[in-house]
Design a protein around this motif. Structure first.
Motif, short mmCIF file in Angstrom:
data_model
loop_
_atom_site.label_atom_id
_atom_site.label_comp_id
_atom_site.label_asym_id
_atom_site.label_seq_id
_atom_site.Cartn_x
_atom_site.Cartn_y
_atom_site.Cartn_z
N ILE A 48 0.87 -1.17 0.00
CA ILE A 48 0.00 0.00 0.00
C ILE A 48 0.91 1.22 0.00
CG2 ILE A 48 -1.72 1.30 1.32
CD1 ILE A 48 -2.56 -1.40 2.57
N SER A 49 0.72 2.10 -0.97
CA SER A 49 1.59 3.27 -1.04
C SER A 49 0.84 4.46 -1.63
CB SER A 49 2.83 2.99 -1.88
OG SER A 49 3.65 4.14 -1.98
N SER A 50 1.13 5.65 -1.06
CA SER A 50 0.57 6.88 -1.61
C SER A 50 1.44 7.44 -2.72
CB SER A 50 0.41 7.93 -0.50
OG SER A 50 -0.50 7.47 0.48
N GLU A 51 2.62 6.86 -2.91
CA GLU A 51 3.54 7.31 -3.95
C GLU A 51 3.33 6.44 -5.19
OE1 GLU A 51 7.60 8.05 -2.88
OE2 GLU A 51 7.08 8.37 -0.76
N MET A 52 2.65 6.97 -6.18
CA MET A 52 2.34 6.18 -7.37
C MET A 52 3.59 5.72 -8.12
SD MET A 52 -1.16 7.74 -8.95
CE MET A 52 -2.50 8.27 -7.88
N PRO A 53 4.64 6.57 -8.23
CA PRO A 53 5.86 6.06 -8.89
C PRO A 53 6.42 4.83 -8.20
CG PRO A 53 5.95 8.44 -8.72
CD PRO A 53 4.76 8.00 -7.92
N GLU A 54 6.29 4.76 -6.88
CA GLU A 54 6.76 3.59 -6.13
C GLU A 54 5.98 2.35 -6.53
OE1 GLU A 54 8.18 3.60 -1.81
OE2 GLU A 54 6.05 3.12 -1.61
N LEU A 55 4.66 2.45 -6.57
CA LEU A 55 3.84 1.31 -6.97
C LEU A 55 4.18 0.87 -8.39
CD1 LEU A 55 0.30 2.21 -5.56
CD2 LEU A 55 1.93 0.56 -4.64
N LEU A 56 4.37 1.83 -9.28
CA LEU A 56 4.69 1.50 -10.67
C LEU A 56 6.08 0.89 -10.78
CD1 LEU A 56 3.29 4.74 -12.37
CD2 LEU A 56 2.24 2.47 -12.37
N GLY A 57 6.97 1.23 -9.84
CA GLY A 57 8.35 0.75 -9.92
C GLY A 57 8.59 -0.62 -9.34
N ILE A 58 7.74 -1.07 -8.39
CA ILE A 58 8.06 -2.32 -7.70
C ILE A 58 6.99 -3.40 -7.79
CG2 ILE A 58 9.58 -1.17 -6.06
CD1 ILE A 58 7.34 -1.47 -3.97
N THR A 59 5.78 -3.06 -8.27
CA THR A 59 4.71 -4.06 -8.25
C THR A 59 4.56 -4.76 -9.60
OG1 THR A 59 2.97 -2.51 -8.89
CG2 THR A 59 3.47 -2.68 -6.53
N ASP A 60 3.81 -5.87 -9.56
CA ASP A 60 3.49 -6.62 -10.78
C ASP A 60 2.06 -6.35 -11.26
OD1 ASP A 60 6.00 -8.16 -10.79
OD2 ASP A 60 5.19 -9.08 -8.98
N ARG A 61 1.20 -6.02 -10.29
CA ARG A 61 -0.22 -5.80 -10.60
C ARG A 61 -0.75 -4.80 -9.57
NH1 ARG A 61 -4.81 -9.08 -9.12
NH2 ARG A 61 -3.31 -10.43 -8.04
N ILE A 62 -1.75 -4.01 -9.98
CA ILE A 62 -2.26 -2.95 -9.11
C ILE A 62 -3.79 -2.99 -9.06
CG2 ILE A 62 -2.50 -0.43 -8.82
CD1 ILE A 62 0.24 -0.13 -10.10
N TYR A 63 -4.31 -2.94 -7.83
CA TYR A 63 -5.73 -2.66 -7.63
C TYR A 63 -5.85 -1.18 -7.26
CZ TYR A 63 -7.11 -7.62 -7.37
OH TYR A 63 -7.38 -8.94 -7.65
N VAL A 64 -6.93 -0.55 -7.73
CA VAL A 64 -7.21 0.85 -7.40
C VAL A 64 -8.40 0.89 -6.45
CG1 VAL A 64 -7.74 3.15 -8.28
CG2 VAL A 64 -6.35 1.58 -9.65
N MET A 65 -8.24 1.62 -5.34
CA MET A 65 -9.30 1.69 -4.32
C MET A 65 -9.79 3.12 -4.20
SD MET A 65 -9.12 0.13 -0.46
CE MET A 65 -10.64 -0.32 0.41
N ASN A 66 -11.09 3.27 -4.03
CA ASN A 66 -11.68 4.60 -3.84
C ASN A 66 -12.96 4.45 -3.02
OD1 ASN A 66 -11.86 7.44 -4.20
ND2 ASN A 66 -13.42 7.15 -5.77
N GLU A 67 -13.06 5.26 -1.97
CA GLU A 67 -14.25 5.31 -1.11
C GLU A 67 -14.68 3.92 -0.65
OE1 GLU A 67 -17.22 7.51 -3.22
OE2 GLU A 67 -16.10 9.39 -3.09
#
Length: 510
Positions: A463-482
Motif C-alpha cells: 500500500i503506497s501513496s507514492e504512485m511512482p513507487e507502486l509503478l516501480g516495484i509491483t506486478d499488478r495494481i488494484y485501485v481503491m476509492n471510497e
C-alpha cells in the motif's frame, strides 16, 4: 540577500557515535533552504542543535544568527529569536481545540487568567493566514493530517517566526495536501519568512528550494544553487556518494499461478460510527511470488482494509471470507492471523511497529518469540543471534544490536520492522507505506528486500501513496476509492494518469 544564519563547524557526539562532524551551513534571509541526506546523515540533529533542543555546551562550533553568536540553552531561547521548528511527529494535543493548541505554552493570559476572546480571535487570524476555515474551537482530533500540519504552522506563526524549520512536513500527506503546504511556504517567502526544509521528496525540493545543502555521514558535502539549474541525479549522487541510475531494482516476473491469499466480499464498518462502512464488498487475490499494489487517495480505505484483515485490528461488523494457500484462514485475532501465515507492517512504525525504548535485539523476534524460546523462557543467545543475522541481512546501521530503536533513523527503524516480520516467516506480507519518510538510498534497499521475498515465493501486498513507487516495484495494481476496489491492471499497462482517471471515474459514478 543578507545572511540570516551561519552554523560554523558544528560537531555533535553521542556515546560511540559522531553524529555531526564540523558541519557548516549558511542560510540567506528570505530564502527556502533545503537540507537533504540519507536517513541518519545528521539533518535532524543539526536542526535540534540550532533550535536549542541540544543546548549550547552539548556541541562544539558556533551559531551566528542575525549577525550575533548565539548560545541557546533551550528551545525557548531560540523561539524568542524567531526560530521555530516543526518536528516530523506533530506536537499537537488531539483532545484540545485548535485555538488551545496554537497558543499552548504561549497563552493569551493576564495574571494567569486565560483571555479566551483574544485566544479565539488570534487563532482565527492565524488560521486564515494558513488557509484553514475551521472554527478555533474545533478539536484537533477531528482534523485530517494535512490540516493538523497547517495548525502546527499557525502555531509557529503565533510566535513571530523569522526562521521556520520543517522536518519532513509532507511525509504523511497526500499529494493535494502536500501541494497546498508547499504553496504556503512560497507565500511565506514572499512575506519575508525564511524556511529550512528537510525532505526526502526531491520533486518537492525542486519545486520550492532556492538552495540545497547535502549532508552525508554527519558532514556537509555540497551546497547546490537551484536557481542555476540542477537535476535530481545531482542531488542523489551527493546524498549517497554514488550515482543511482535506477530508483528501483530490476523487475523480474516471479509470479506463480498459485494463489497465496484470496479475499472475498470483505466488508468493514467504522469502529465508532455504526452507520459508516469503510470497506465495501472488497474481493481480491495475490499470487505466490507476486508483488501486488493497492493505489488510492488518502481516506480510500486501504489501511482500514489491511488492518481489518490482520487480526481484525480495525473495524467492527467485519464480514467476508479469506483463504490462505487454499484453506479458510482464521484471522480473528492477531496471533491467529500470524499463525495463518499473514503479516502486516503498519504505516505508523513508531506507534504500532516497534517498542521504541527497547533494543534491536528485543524488537526483531517479537512476532515469533517461539523461535527464540525454550518453552516459556527466551533464550538470550538465540535472540542475539537472530537480531545480529537480520541486522546484517538488512544492513541496519546501528552501533550494535543493543541500540534502542528510538535512536535509529527512520529508514533503519523500518528495517527493524521488516526484520521482525521476516523472522515470523509469513506466506503473505502486507506492507503499508513501507518507505514513508525514508531517503532514496534506503528506499532502494527496501525495494530489493521486497523483490527478493517475491523471488522466494512470498506474496507481497504494498500500500503506497507514492504512485511512482507502486509503478516501480509491483506486478499488478488494484485501485481503491471510497472503500471499494474500482479498478485492476497489470503494472506494465499502468500509469499515474490511468490510475487517477480510474479514481475520478469511480467518483463520478457514486
Amino acid at each position: 540577500m543578507a545572511t540570516l544564519l551561519e552554523m560554523r563547524g558544528i560537531t555533535k557526539e553521542f556515546p560511540g557515535v559522531k553524529a555531526l562532524d564540523r558541519v557548516s551551513l549558511s542560510v540567506e534571509e528570505g530564502e527556502i533552504h533545503a537540507l537533504v541526506g540519507e536517513n541518519g546523515a545528521g539533518k535532524s540533529t543539526l536542526m535540534k542543535v540550532l533550535s536549542g533542543v541540544y543546548p549550547h555546551g552539548s556541541y562544539t562550533g558556533d551559531i551566528v544568527y542575525d549577525g550575533e553568536v548565539q548560545s541557546f540553552g533551550g528551545i525557548r531561547d531560540s523561539e524568542a529569536m524567531g526560530i521555530i521548528i516543526i518536528h516530523q511527529e506533530l506536537a499537537l494535543v488531539p483532545l484540545l481545540s485548535v485555538a488551545e493548541n496554537i497558543y499552548l505554552g504561549n497563552e493569551r493570559a493576564t495574571k494567569g487568567i486565560m483571555d479566551w476572546r483574544a485566544t479565539r480571535a488570534g487563532a482565527a487570524r492565524l488560521l486564515a493566514r494558513v488557509g484553514l476555515k475551521e472554527h478555533p474551537d474545533t478539536l484537533v482530533d477531528a482534523l485530517g493530517l494535512g490540516k493538523q500540519q497547517l495548525v502546527e504552522i499557525a502555531k509557529a506563526l503565533s510566535k513571530d517566526v523569522r526562521l521556520l524549520i520543517l522536518d519532513e512536513p509532507t511525509s504523511s500527506l497526500n499529494e493535494t495536501d502536500s501541494a497546498k503546504l508547499l504553496d504556503l511556504l512560497l507565500e511565506f517567502k514572499r512575506q519575508g519568512v525564511t524556511s529550512i526544509l528537510i525532505s526526502h521528496k526531491l520533486n518537492e525540493i525542486s519545486k520550492v528550494a532556492d538552495t540545497i545543502t547535502v549532508i552525508r555521514d554527519g558532514a556537509a558535502v555540497s551546497r547546490l544553487d537551484c536557481r542555476t539549474g540542477i537535476s535530481e541525479g545531482d542531488i542523489i549522487r551527493d546524498m549517497v556518494g554514488r550515482s543511482l541510475d535506477d530508483r528501483y531494482p530490476p523487475k523480474v516476473d516471479t509470479t506463480t499461478p498459485e494463489v497465496a491469499m484470496r479475499v472475498q466480499n470483505w466488508c468493514v464498518t467504522h469502529p465508532l460510527h455504526s452507520d459508516r462502512q469503510v470497506v465495501k464488498d472488497v474481493s481480491f487475490h495475490v499470487n505466490k511470488g507476486e508483488v501486488l499494489g493497492i493505489a488510492g487517495l488518502m481516506g480510500a480505505g486501504r489501511t482500514e482494509l489491511a488492518m481489518s484483515l490482520f487480526g481484525r485490528s480495525y473495524g467492527s461488523h467485519i464480514t467476508g471470507e479469506v483463504q490462505i494457500n487454499g484453506t479458510a484462514a482464521d484471522l480473528s485475532t492477531v496471533r491467529r492471523a500470524i499463525n495463518a501465515g499473514l503479516a502486516y507492517a503498519t504505516e505508523d512504525r513508531k506507534t504500532y511497529g516497534l517498542v521504541l525504548d527497547d533494543t534491536i535485539r528485543r524488537n526483531v523476534p517479537l512476532a515469533n518469540l517461539s523461535g527464540v524460546s525454550d518453552g516459556m523462557v527466551v533464550n538470550r543467545e538465540r535472540e542475539a543471534e537472530v537480531a545480529a543475522r537480520y541486522r546484517t541481512r538488512l544492513n541496519i546501521k546501528s552501533s550494535s544490536i543493543e541500540q534502542e530503536t528510538v535512536n535509529l533513523s527512520g529508514g533503519n527503524q523500518q528495517k527493524v520492522v521488516l526484520s521482525k516480520w521476516l523472522f515470523a516467516d509469513p506466506d503473505v506480507l502486507i506492507l503499508d507505506e513501507p518507505t514513508r519518510g525514508i531517503d532514496v538510498g534506503a528506499k532502494y534497499e527496501i525495494y530489493t528486500v521486497i523483490r527478493d521475498l517475491a523471488a522466494a515465493g512470498k506474496a507481497i501486498v504494498v500500500i503506497s501513496s507514492e504512485m511512482p513507487e507502486l509503478l516501480g516495484i509491483t506486478d499488478r495494481i488494484y485501485v481503491m476509492n471510497e472503500g471499494r476496489f474500482v479498478g485492476e491492471m497489470p503494472t506494465a499497462d499502468a500509469s499515474q494518469e490511468k490510475i487517477m482517471a480510474t479514481i475520478i471515474r469511480s467518483g463520478d459514478r457514486t
